[in-house]
Design a protein around this motif. Structure first.
Motif, mmCIF file in Angstrom:
data_model
loop_
_atom_site.group_PDB
_atom_site.id
_atom_site.type_symbol
_atom_site.label_atom_id
_atom_site.label_comp_id
_atom_site.label_asym_id
_atom_site.label_seq_id
_atom_site.Cartn_x
_atom_site.Cartn_y
_atom_site.Cartn_z
ATOM 1 N N GLU A 254 0.884 -1.302 0.053
ATOM 2 C CA GLU A 254 0.552 -0.017 -0.056
ATOM 3 C C GLU A 254 0.838 1.165 0.288
ATOM 4 O O GLU A 254 1.505 0.639 0.176
ATOM 5 C CB GLU A 254 -0.737 -0.114 0.870
ATOM 6 C CG GLU A 254 -1.934 -0.918 1.511
ATOM 7 C CD GLU A 254 -2.403 -1.126 2.592
ATOM 8 O OE1 GLU A 254 -3.750 -0.454 2.661
ATOM 9 O OE2 GLU A 254 -2.219 -2.089 3.401
ATOM 10 N N PRO A 255 0.637 2.461 -0.305
ATOM 11 C CA PRO A 255 0.917 3.531 -0.570
ATOM 12 C C PRO A 255 2.069 3.988 1.137
ATOM 13 O O PRO A 255 0.335 4.289 1.932
ATOM 14 C CB PRO A 255 0.248 4.697 -1.708
ATOM 15 C CG PRO A 255 -1.336 3.723 -1.327
ATOM 16 C CD PRO A 255 -1.891 2.556 -0.411
ATOM 17 N N SER A 264 9.408 7.888 -4.827
ATOM 18 C CA SER A 264 10.689 7.054 -4.364
ATOM 19 C C SER A 264 11.708 6.459 -5.156
ATOM 20 O O SER A 264 12.847 6.541 -4.699
ATOM 21 C CB SER A 264 10.374 6.348 -3.470
ATOM 22 O OG SER A 264 9.956 4.731 -3.768
ATOM 23 N N GLY A 265 11.089 6.474 -6.543
ATOM 24 C CA GLY A 265 11.628 6.445 -7.154
ATOM 25 C C GLY A 265 12.508 7.151 -8.422
ATOM 26 O O GLY A 265 12.916 6.571 -9.448
ATOM 27 N N LEU A 405 -4.006 9.196 -8.786
ATOM 28 C CA LEU A 405 -4.199 9.365 -7.349
ATOM 29 C C LEU A 405 -3.425 8.849 -6.201
ATOM 30 O O LEU A 405 -2.481 8.857 -5.286
ATOM 31 C CB LEU A 405 -5.874 9.501 -7.096
ATOM 32 C CG LEU A 405 -6.877 10.906 -7.888
ATOM 33 C CD1 LEU A 405 -8.220 10.795 -7.302
ATOM 34 C CD2 LEU A 405 -5.928 11.939 -7.127
ATOM 35 N N ASP A 406 -3.328 6.806 -5.867
ATOM 36 C CA ASP A 406 -2.849 5.604 -5.743
ATOM 37 C C ASP A 406 -0.872 5.757 -6.029
ATOM 38 O O ASP A 406 -0.793 5.905 -5.041
ATOM 39 C CB ASP A 406 -3.339 4.512 -6.754
ATOM 40 C CG ASP A 406 -3.020 3.307 -5.495
ATOM 41 O OD1 ASP A 406 -2.845 3.652 -3.926
ATOM 42 O OD2 ASP A 406 -1.942 3.304 -5.626
ATOM 43 N N GLU A 407 -0.895 6.080 -7.172
ATOM 44 C CA GLU A 407 0.510 7.094 -7.213
ATOM 45 C C GLU A 407 1.010 8.100 -6.560
ATOM 46 O O GLU A 407 2.322 7.873 -5.773
ATOM 47 C CB GLU A 407 1.116 6.756 -8.154
ATOM 48 C CG GLU A 407 1.336 5.985 -9.586
ATOM 49 C CD GLU A 407 2.224 5.644 -10.813
ATOM 50 O OE1 GLU A 407 3.264 5.532 -10.165
ATOM 51 O OE2 GLU A 407 1.421 5.753 -11.750
ATOM 52 N N ALA A 408 0.608 8.862 -6.644
ATOM 53 C CA ALA A 408 0.661 9.823 -5.185
ATOM 54 C C ALA A 408 0.835 9.849 -3.950
ATOM 55 O O ALA A 408 1.697 10.199 -3.496
ATOM 56 C CB ALA A 408 -0.828 11.525 -5.641
ATOM 57 N N LEU A 409 -0.824 9.132 -3.386
ATOM 58 C CA LEU A 409 -0.648 8.345 -2.328
ATOM 59 C C LEU A 409 0.869 8.616 -2.099
ATOM 60 O O LEU A 409 1.692 7.856 -1.123
ATOM 61 C CB LEU A 409 -1.467 8.320 -1.762
ATOM 62 C CG LEU A 409 -3.207 8.800 -1.822
ATOM 63 C CD1 LEU A 409 -4.033 7.470 -1.665
ATOM 64 C CD2 LEU A 409 -2.881 9.427 -0.387
ATOM 65 N N ARG A 410 1.244 6.900 -3.266
ATOM 66 C CA ARG A 410 2.555 6.259 -1.963
ATOM 67 C C ARG A 410 4.170 6.696 -2.456
ATOM 68 O O ARG A 410 4.686 6.323 -1.849
ATOM 69 C CB ARG A 410 2.334 5.156 -3.242
ATOM 70 C CG ARG A 410 1.517 3.773 -3.961
ATOM 71 C CD ARG A 410 1.237 2.876 -4.798
ATOM 72 N NE ARG A 410 0.143 2.073 -4.748
ATOM 73 C CZ ARG A 410 0.239 0.935 -3.735
ATOM 74 N NH1 ARG A 410 0.979 0.825 -3.042
ATOM 75 N NH2 ARG A 410 -0.999 0.168 -4.046
#
Length: 439
Positions: A254-255, A264-265, A405-410
């Protein structure tokens, strides 16, 4: 709901921290590890994750989490594990070591097991007896202050997920009928046949998410550290500082949410004030962008969205036909983006999109689910944003707005990074740019 005045939750001891964590997260954690990071007296970040599976190496995920915490410019952090010592000790130690290596001071490392808390760092029997210290969350002054301020800590994360689950029974039957009427109405408006079951009306791509715009959520290896909780400045807080729970990345893929922008990458999520380089909206979800919808659909969608917001802000609930009409119109990107531009972190926005999401037919949940996630994220309710996105991505894994949006959280984009965005005039969008290595 956020209280009008920030709650001043003073944390002076490990017992206070244990009592405060559920109100920071929005639910009582179990079989979890939580990190609460501070800068000065302000809590700037919190993260929750499931405990790793027995035998899993927590090191890589712990180091990643430590770097995310360090990027918040945090001075110090407290680590709290929930569960038996055999499962908690290793992961708490790994996170503590990783935080120390990044220069973040570990204030305390705690374990909560069966109504008692234990400190891994305090050896004074007078305050930290080896048999643990019993605590009752309901009797804590911190809990009392949080409840008085209107904060809620649900029994567990499942109770939070239930808040976005579909409504069944007579409600579902009524919505199925209303949605059938709405599809016919939309078909008459566009002059096209209603959507078939073989194609996702959300993305105009295969319903299994295998179209060319599909991007999977950030993968996890099963050993990651749970969900992160960015803290915004518009809610109740600890030690007099504002504190609003958000949920996100974590153990199990999860993010992990941080307060700076880049991922992070090395691939930051960038806010762009216009379309992508190919001239199309990067969040068009398989369509041709906002210019591809018939004018009649855009006009009808704008009217439906504005009427929905007016009704909600008057304290009125949309009827079945209004919700059904809104959900079929939201499958058009221009309509969804208009709704997006009008959605903020207000309680009314969260209530509206929660209601629409729960009543929408399964193939129509993507847009209202993303709008709810966006509103929740903007308000600092990251946990609610996370469970809304989980529901969308489980049904529509290729819906690009949900993925973004999910990536922004992660990747650690703070809600404050979206202040003033998206703009209703220029159709601002999220664009993901890959940072190219220098040669």
């Amino acid at each position: 709901m956020n209280s009008t005045e920030p709650a001043r939750l003073s944390v002076r001891s490990p017992a206070d921290m244990v009592a405060a964590v559920p109100y920071l997260l929005g639910f009582h954690p179990d079989d979890s590890v939580v990190v609460v990071a501070v800068r000065g007296r302000r809590v700037v970040f919190a993260a929750r994750g499931d405990l790793p599976a027995p035998g899993a190496d927590p090191g890589p995920a712990a180091r990643h989490l430590a770097h995310v915490v360090a990027r918040q410019d945090a001075d110090a952090a407290t680590v709290v594990g929930y569960g038996p010592a055999a499962r908690v000790t290793g992961v708490v130690d790994a996170i503590g070591d990783a935080l120390t290596a990044t220069g973040v001071v570990v204030l305390d490392a705690l374990r909560v097991t069966e109504g008692r808390w234990f400190s891994y760092l305090c050896a004074e029997p007078s305050c930290c007896p080896p048999e643990g210290t019993p605590y009752d969350p309901a009797s804590s002054q911190v809990s009392a202050a949080a409840v008085f301020a209107g904060q809620v800590a649900l029994p567990d994360r499942a109770a939070l997920a239930a808040q976005v689950s579909p409504l069944d029974g007579p409600v579902r039957l009524a919505m199925r009928r209303a949605t059938g009427r709405a599809r016919l109405r939309l078909a008459a408006l566009t002059g096209r046949p209603s959507s078939s079951s073989a194609e996702s009306p959300v993305s105009r791509a295969p319903a299994d998410g295998s179209g060319p715009h599909v991007k999977s959520p950030v993968p996890g290896d099963g050993s990651g550290l749970g969900e992160t909780v960015p803290v915004s400045a518009d809610g109740p807080g600890l030690s007099g500082e504002p504190l609003v729970p958000a949920d996100g990345p974590g153990l199990g893929g999860e993010p992990l949410v941080s307060a700076d922008g880049p991922g992070s990458g090395g691939e930051p999520l960038v806010l762009a004030d216009g379309p992508g380089s190919d001239g199309r909206s990067p969040v068009a979800d398989g369509g041709a962008g906002s210019g591809g919808e018939p004018r009649a659909v855009r006009t009808a969608g704008t009217a439906a969205v504005r009427a929905a917001f007016r009704r909600q802000r008057r304290g009125e609930r949309l009827d079945d036909d209004e919700v059904a009409w809104l959900t079929v119109l939201l499958t058009h990107v221009a309509v969804r983006d208009h709704a997006w531009s009008r959605t903020d972190g207000r309680d009314e926005d969260i209530s509206l999109w929660t209601d629409v999401l729960r009543r929408a037919e399964p193939d129509l949940i993507a847009a209202p689910g993303c709008l709810l996630a966006f509103a929740a994220w903007r308000s600092g309710h990251g946990a609610l944003a996370a469970v809304a996105l989980e529901r969308v991505l489980s049904a529509h894994p290729g819906y690009s707005l949900a993925v973004l949006l999910d990536e922004a959280l992660r990747r650690g984009v703070a809600p404050s990074a979206l202040d003033g965005w998206p703009g209703s005039d220029d159709g601002a969008v999220l664009r993901r740019r890959r940072r190219r290595p220098r040669r």
